[in-house]
Design an enzyme around this catalytic site. Sequence first.
Site, PDB file in Angstrom:
ATOM      1  N   CYS A   7       0.847  -1.203   0.000  1.00 43.22           N
ATOM      2  CA  CYS A   7       0.000   0.000   0.000  1.00 43.22           C
ATOM      3  C   CYS A   7       0.881   1.251   0.000  1.00 43.22           C
ATOM      4  CB  CYS A   7      -0.945   0.005   1.199  1.00 43.22           C
ATOM      5  SG  CYS A   7      -2.383  -1.070   1.001  1.00 43.22           S
ATOM      6  N   GLY A  92       5.219 -19.405   1.519  1.00 46.24           N
ATOM      7  CA  GLY A  92       6.302 -18.427   1.549  1.00 46.24           C
ATOM      8  C   GLY A  92       5.845 -17.002   1.337  1.00 46.24           C
ATOM      9  N   HIS A  99      -0.487 -10.204  -4.445  1.00 48.58           N
ATOM     10  CA  HIS A  99       0.400  -9.839  -5.566  1.00 48.58           C
ATOM     11  C   HIS A  99       0.637 -11.059  -6.429  1.00 48.58           C
ATOM     12  CE1 HIS A  99       2.901 -10.952  -2.086  1.00 48.58           C
ATOM     13  NE2 HIS A  99       3.755 -11.475  -2.951  1.00 48.58           N
TER      14      HIS A  99
HETATM   15  P1  5GP Z   1       6.022 -13.098  -1.486  1.00 50.35           P
HETATM   16  O1  5GP Z   1       7.212 -13.732  -0.804  1.00 50.35           O
HETATM   17  O2  5GP Z   1       5.094 -12.468  -0.459  1.00 50.35           O
HETATM   18  O3  5GP Z   1       5.320 -13.949  -2.463  1.00 50.35           O
HETATM   19  O4  5GP Z   1       6.616 -11.919  -2.371  1.00 50.35           O
HETATM   20  C1  5GP Z   1       6.996 -10.686  -1.849  1.00 50.35           C
HETATM   21  C2  5GP Z   1       7.989 -10.109  -2.819  1.00 50.35           C
HETATM   22  O5  5GP Z   1       8.123  -8.739  -2.532  1.00 50.35           O
HETATM   23  C3  5GP Z   1       9.387 -10.740  -2.733  1.00 50.35           C
HETATM   24  O6  5GP Z   1       9.732 -11.314  -3.983  1.00 50.35           O
HETATM   25  C4  5GP Z   1      10.276  -9.553  -2.344  1.00 50.35           C
HETATM   26  O7  5GP Z   1      11.532  -9.592  -2.984  1.00 50.35           O
HETATM   27  C5  5GP Z   1       9.450  -8.366  -2.775  1.00 50.35           C
HETATM   28  N1  5GP Z   1       9.697  -7.166  -1.999  1.00 50.35           N
HETATM   29  C6  5GP Z   1       9.766  -7.083  -0.635  1.00 50.35           C
HETATM   30  N2  5GP Z   1       9.974  -5.804  -0.257  1.00 50.35           N
HETATM   31  C7  5GP Z   1      10.031  -5.078  -1.411  1.00 50.35           C
HETATM   32  C8  5GP Z   1      10.235  -3.680  -1.659  1.00 50.35           C
HETATM   33  O8  5GP Z   1      10.387  -2.855  -0.753  1.00 50.35           O
HETATM   34  N3  5GP Z   1      10.242  -3.285  -2.964  1.00 50.35           N
HETATM   35  C9  5GP Z   1      10.065  -4.175  -3.986  1.00 50.35           C
HETATM   36  N4  5GP Z   1      10.112  -3.670  -5.236  1.00 50.35           N
HETATM   37  N5  5GP Z   1       9.875  -5.491  -3.783  1.00 50.35           N
HETATM   38  C10 5GP Z   1       9.857  -5.941  -2.506  1.00 50.35           C
HETATM   39 ZN    ZN Z   2      -1.815  -3.251   1.209  1.00 53.80          ZN
END
Ligand code: 5GP
Ligand code: ZN
Length: 113
Positions: A7, A92, A99
């Site tokens: 957000c 994970g 997203h």
């Molecule tokens: P999840 O592990 O929840 O499926 O994916 C979260 C993703 O967000 C990860 O691939 C991580 O690298 C990415 N991510 C986490 N913090 C940030 C950030 O501050 N900026 C960006 N561009 N990506 C982020």
């Molecule tokens: Zn949010």
Amino acid sequence: MENCLFCKIIAGDIPSAKVWEDDLCYAFRDIAPQAPTHILVVPKAHIDSVNGITVENSAVVAHIFEVIPQIAKAENLEGGYRVVSNCGADAGQTVFHLHFHILGGKKLALEMA
Ligand code: 5GP
Ligand code: ZN
């Protein structure tokens, strides 16, 4: 939603490398890319995860899946790409704002689990 990283990114309070924005969704490059092209597509309205998709809010998910091929084309992913959404701790998920990862730019490994 307060204290939600994505957000804050959507609001511009945290910088990101934007690749798409419209009224309903926002896409930006993952900060820790797992493939040469690694983009995250998020609804602007906060939804925690796939588990938060309902009949009331699922139109944005359809919209995101209409946008994804356009992003893939702009990113020259004509060889193919993968769309992933991690739902919950066992998958994970680390950021609890729905997203979809777009991964491509190389031949991806086939392991799904
Ligand atoms: P999840 O592990 O929840 O499926 O994916 C979260 C993703 O967000 C990860 O691939 C991580 O690298 C990415 N991510 C986490 N913090 C940030 C950030 O501050 N900026 C960006 N561009 N990506 C982020
Ligand atoms: Zn949010």
